[in-house]
Design a protein around this motif. Structure first.
Motif, short mmCIF file in Angstrom:
data_model
loop_
_atom_site.label_atom_id
_atom_site.label_comp_id
_atom_site.label_asym_id
_atom_site.label_seq_id
_atom_site.Cartn_x
_atom_site.Cartn_y
_atom_site.Cartn_z
N ALA A 155 -49.09 -46.43 -68.30
CA ALA A 155 -48.83 -45.20 -69.06
C ALA A 155 -47.71 -44.36 -68.44
CB ALA A 155 -50.10 -44.37 -69.17
N SER A 156 -47.34 -44.64 -67.21
CA SER A 156 -46.37 -43.80 -66.50
C SER A 156 -45.00 -43.74 -67.16
CB SER A 156 -46.23 -44.25 -65.04
OG SER A 156 -47.44 -44.08 -64.35
N PRO A 157 -44.42 -44.86 -67.61
CA PRO A 157 -43.09 -44.77 -68.21
C PRO A 157 -43.02 -43.81 -69.40
CG PRO A 157 -43.59 -47.05 -67.67
CD PRO A 157 -44.85 -46.28 -67.47
N GLN A 158 -44.02 -43.88 -70.29
CA GLN A 158 -43.99 -42.98 -71.44
C GLN A 158 -44.22 -41.53 -71.01
OE1 GLN A 158 -46.92 -43.54 -74.64
NE2 GLN A 158 -45.27 -43.11 -76.08
N ALA A 159 -45.07 -41.31 -70.01
CA ALA A 159 -45.29 -39.95 -69.52
C ALA A 159 -44.01 -39.36 -68.95
CB ALA A 159 -46.40 -39.95 -68.46
N ILE A 160 -43.25 -40.17 -68.23
CA ILE A 160 -41.99 -39.69 -67.67
C ILE A 160 -40.96 -39.48 -68.77
CG2 ILE A 160 -40.05 -40.39 -66.20
CD1 ILE A 160 -42.17 -41.50 -64.26
N ALA A 161 -40.95 -40.36 -69.78
CA ALA A 161 -40.04 -40.17 -70.91
C ALA A 161 -40.31 -38.84 -71.61
CB ALA A 161 -40.18 -41.33 -71.90
N ARG A 162 -41.58 -38.51 -71.78
CA ARG A 162 -41.94 -37.23 -72.41
C ARG A 162 -41.51 -36.05 -71.54
NH1 ARG A 162 -48.05 -39.09 -74.19
NH2 ARG A 162 -47.49 -40.06 -76.19
N LEU A 163 -41.72 -36.18 -70.24
CA LEU A 163 -41.32 -35.11 -69.33
C LEU A 163 -39.81 -34.88 -69.39
CD1 LEU A 163 -42.52 -34.36 -65.77
CD2 LEU A 163 -40.10 -34.83 -66.10
N LEU A 164 -39.04 -35.97 -69.34
CA LEU A 164 -37.58 -35.86 -69.40
C LEU A 164 -37.14 -35.20 -70.70
CD1 LEU A 164 -36.71 -39.41 -68.04
CD2 LEU A 164 -36.11 -37.27 -66.91
N THR A 165 -37.72 -35.62 -71.79
CA THR A 165 -37.35 -35.07 -73.09
C THR A 165 -37.70 -33.58 -73.16
OG1 THR A 165 -37.74 -37.24 -74.10
CG2 THR A 165 -37.65 -35.33 -75.58
N GLY A 166 -38.88 -33.23 -72.64
CA GLY A 166 -39.29 -31.84 -72.65
C GLY A 166 -38.43 -30.94 -71.80
N ARG A 167 -37.77 -31.51 -70.79
CA ARG A 167 -36.91 -30.72 -69.91
C ARG A 167 -35.45 -30.76 -70.35
NH1 ARG A 167 -39.75 -27.25 -67.30
NH2 ARG A 167 -38.01 -26.99 -65.85
N GLY A 168 -35.19 -31.34 -71.52
CA GLY A 168 -33.83 -31.38 -72.03
C GLY A 168 -33.01 -32.57 -71.57
N PHE A 169 -33.66 -33.56 -70.96
CA PHE A 169 -32.98 -34.75 -70.48
C PHE A 169 -33.31 -35.97 -71.34
CE2 PHE A 169 -32.50 -31.95 -66.92
CZ PHE A 169 -31.34 -32.35 -66.27
N GLY A 170 -33.51 -35.74 -72.63
CA GLY A 170 -33.83 -36.81 -73.56
C GLY A 170 -32.81 -37.93 -73.64
N PRO A 171 -31.48 -37.64 -73.49
CA PRO A 171 -30.50 -38.74 -73.56
C PRO A 171 -30.49 -39.65 -72.34
CG PRO A 171 -29.49 -36.60 -74.09
CD PRO A 171 -30.83 -36.32 -73.51
N SER A 172 -31.30 -39.36 -71.33
CA SER A 172 -31.27 -40.13 -70.09
C SER A 172 -31.61 -41.61 -70.33
CB SER A 172 -32.26 -39.56 -69.08
OG SER A 172 -31.91 -38.24 -68.74
N ARG A 173 -30.90 -42.47 -69.63
CA ARG A 173 -31.20 -43.90 -69.64
C ARG A 173 -32.48 -44.14 -68.86
NH1 ARG A 173 -27.80 -48.31 -66.10
NH2 ARG A 173 -28.81 -50.23 -66.85
#
Length: 407
Positions: A155-173
């Protein structure tokens, strides 16, 4: 010259290829072991063995007593990759002497991930969310930063993807690397905002190449964050005075701060963000403010901040001695005397005062203990009708002193 005692506890790192990839030294230690400790996945690799096998307890701390009971007999601990990099080996160093331990590492997932991606490892931030809040990642989000992150599970990859998106880093690879170094190795790539990976293995490492979107607000690690970085109810050390206070506290790696009357937690949060292995305790009697401290600590990537409910000095009773103390609220002779008595030799004390009564206390302390006493006045340009003028904020008396300076 006395002969050095031979280690009885061998910590063996295992790659995804299993026991067949172990060097001869590790195989010999396993063959000689009377007891083998490890997770269920690693112990299952042993098959038939004459050694007694013991799976880790939950919580892990309960296993330390069993390990100590094996002292003096050949014992092996099985671990993943490099046991000294966010692994069990690092934990064992807090309970056993170097003379008792022999560590035989395998390549770490960080090394393997960097090799697969052709990222210079020295230029990456290596983190873990295994057994830790994912909010730890917030501290390191900045444009072009490369992160390598040990996962907790699938579950960690999706949790980190959500965190990045929530902090404005959604375009991150975002790259998920599964079973590195084994027959089931798989590497897949997406973006944080477009995360669409499924069927992820529990054994995975996450690589992130940070790209800031328009909504991102990267925060520097130096002291003096903008006041809007902290949610607060007005009880907060403001930016200019906070930068001065943190500089005077002189944070050093591995040291501990007491933030007395923490308010929004801004001082202890900036202390934790300043270096590696820092510790801080935010002491705050008001429940609503403690909730704000927790929110700020998570948002700024230091969820490890210890938040203590209670009034000073009674709240000091169960705390480990500090290397530095900041008193920003509730300064009285009783609070200072208790904090000063607990402060380690060479420790730094910083106190701020805005009332005449607390100013008088600092003036008297400066006369008795020395240090540096300053009155800081800050004026900000604001609208005055159709024009602008400087509006003064309430002056603050700042005092700092080093414990060794006391007569």
């Amino acid at each position: 010259m006395a002969e050095t005692a031979r280690p009885w506890l061998t910590v063996i790192g295992i790659g995804d290829g299993g026991l067949t990839t172990l060097p001869d030294q590790a195989r010999a230690a396993l063959d000689a072991a009377k007891t083998v400790f490890g997770g269920e996945r690693h112990l299952a690799m042993l098959g038939d063995t004459q050694a007694r096998t013991i799976a880790w307890d939950k919580p892990f701390a309960d296993s330390i007593a069993a390990l100590k009971a094996s002292a003096g007999t050949p014992t092996v601990v099985l671990a993943t990759g490099d046991p000294m990099w966010f692994g069990v080996g690092a934990t064992l160093t807090r309970h056993f002497s170097p003379e008792e331990l022999l560590v035989i590492p395998a390549p770490s997932a960080f090394q393997l991930a960097a090799a697969r991606l052709v990222w210079p490892l020295a230029d990456c931030r290596c983190l873990t969310v295994h057994g830790r809040p994912v909010e730890t990642v917030n501290r390191y989000l900045a444009p072009s930063v490369r992160l390598l992150i040990y996962s907790e599970d699938a579950a960690s990859p999706q949790a980190i993807a959500r965190l990045l998106t929530g902090r404005g880093f959604g375009p991150s690879r975002l790259v998920v690397l599964e079973h590195l170094g084994g027959d089931r190795e798989r590497i897949r790539e997406t973006t944080a905002a477009g995360f669409d990976l499924a069927d992820i293995a529990d054994l995975n490492t996450i690589a992130v190449e940070c790209v800031a979107g328009r909504a991102a607000t990267p925060r520097p690690l130096v002291a003096g964050l903008s006041d809007d970085a902290f949610v607060n109810d007005g009880k907060m050390t403001k930016r200019v005075l906070r930068a001065l206070a943190v500089a005077a506290l002189e944070p050093l790696p591995g040291q501990r701060l007491w933030d007395v009357g923490a308010g929004s937690g801004s001082i202890s949060i900036e202390w934790l963000r300043s270096g590696a292995g820092m510790a801080a305790v935010a002491i705050e009697p008001v429940a609503e403010r403690r909730a704000l401290i927790a929110e700020n600590a998570a948002a700024l990537g230091v969820p490890e901040l210890a938040i203590v409910a209670g009034e000073a000095p009674a709240a000091f009773a169960e705390l480990a001695p500090p290397d530095a103390v900041f008193i920003g609220g509730g300064l009285t002779d009783g609070v200072f005397d208790a904090a000063w008595g607990a402060l380690k030799p060479g420790g730094r004390m910083v106190a701020h005062a805005v009332t005449l009564e607390s100013e008088a206390i600092l003036i008297a302390l400066h006369a008795r203990l020395g240090g540096e006493l300053m009155r800081i006045g800050v004026e900000r340009a604001e609208k005055v009708g159709p024009y602008r003028g400087f509006k003064p904020a309430m002056p603050v008396v700042h005092w700092h002193v080093t414990r060794g300076d006391a007569p």
